[in-house]
Motif scaffolding. Structure first.
Motif: not given
Length: 293
Positions: A36, A38, A58, A61, A93
């Protein structure tokens, strides 16, 4: 160990894609990297990391990825026996922009291909909506597989490769033969020619192309299909809608700034609403020897 990169935004369709990728990974004996990427909201930008070591974005995620990984592992645990390959599932992440992070992953992991979704059922743009997905396709230095809305994995019995029948496509065909062997697939080399094209020139080009295959590719189930049409996009959409292909394969050609402003590529038009799973090879790498599945 070869790895499938699964990019997710935790939407419903991205969840389907993760499960699709899991089945594909089992089939081709690859591991999974759930990722992921972000962007930090403005109200978190100035957070003092010494006071709060982890921003909320964070933390969310990481937690959401962990939950997804647990569900995929639970699905593997339900299977009886040890006959099927069980991929290792890792997660990552990252803060930043998708287009800039992709090739970092390729450098740090043996990424075979990325698996993504294009849009949701109502076509609302989300993190992996049209703009982000196209950014991935444009920037990736490895193949990208685009999965239509809520499609479940099935063996690839028929793979259609939309080929220009040029020399570099031999490398793509070699790579596809590695994928095809897992399901004993038939590869349909699909060539679209203009309505007014010269048949003798086309025949000579095809003969030259097919003469190269035996020296590089040892796969017997390759057939040829020609379509006479002046519209490549319409022809390929018709092909996915009216034939029993399980996977459509394209080579994405980079375009000039002028072309990007005034028209969209065939790849872009097809990937926005793919009728079948779509595997896209980047033009920048097809002149090299590609990873064989």
């Amino acid at each position: 160990m070869k790895t499938l990169l699964v990019l997710t935004d935790f939407s419903i369709n991205a969840d389907y894609v993760a499960h699709y990728a899991l089945k594909l990974a089992q089939k081709i004996e690859a591991n999974l990297l759930l990722c992921n990427i972000y962007e930090v909201p403005a109200n978190e930008q100035n957070t003092d990391r010494k006071v709060r070591p982890m921003r909320a974005s964070e933390e969310n995620s990481i937690n959401d990825l962990s939950e997804l990984a647990m569900r995929l592992k639970a699905e593997l645990d339900k299977e009886e026996g040890d006959s099927k390959f069980k991929p290792e599932i890792e997660q990552c992440s990252e803060e930043g922009l998708v287009g800039y992070k992709l090739n970092e992953f390729a450098a740090n992991h043996k990424i075979l291909l990325a698996v993504i979704s294009m849009h949701s059922a109502n076509n609302l743009t989300n993190f992996l909506g049209t703009n982000h997905a196209w950014n991935i396709i444009e920037n990736a230095t490895f193949p990208v597989m685009v999965i239509p809305y809520q499609v479940r994995f099935n063996d690839y019995k028929l793979i259609a490769f939309a080929s220009a029948v040029n020399y570099s496509d031999i490398n793509v065909l070699e790579s596809l033969s590695g994928l095809a062997k897992y399901s004993d697939s038939e590869i349909m080399l699909t060539h679209i020619t203009d309505e007014g094209s010269n048949d003798r020139i086309e025949e000579s080009m095809l003969k030259q192309f097919f003469n190269q295959i035996p020296s590089k590719i040892n796969y017997p189930k390759i057939i040829y299909h020609n379509i006479k049409s002046d519209n490549v996009t319409v022809s390929l959409k018709w092909l996915t809608a009216h034939t029993d292909i399980d996977l459509l394969v394209l080579v994405h050609q980079k375009r000039s700034l002028f072309q990007k402003v005034f028209n969209r590529s065939v790849t872009q038009k097809l990937s926005e609403h793919p009728g079948k799973p779509l595997l896209i090879f980047p033009c920048s790498t097809v002149n090299e020897t590609l990873t064989v599945f």
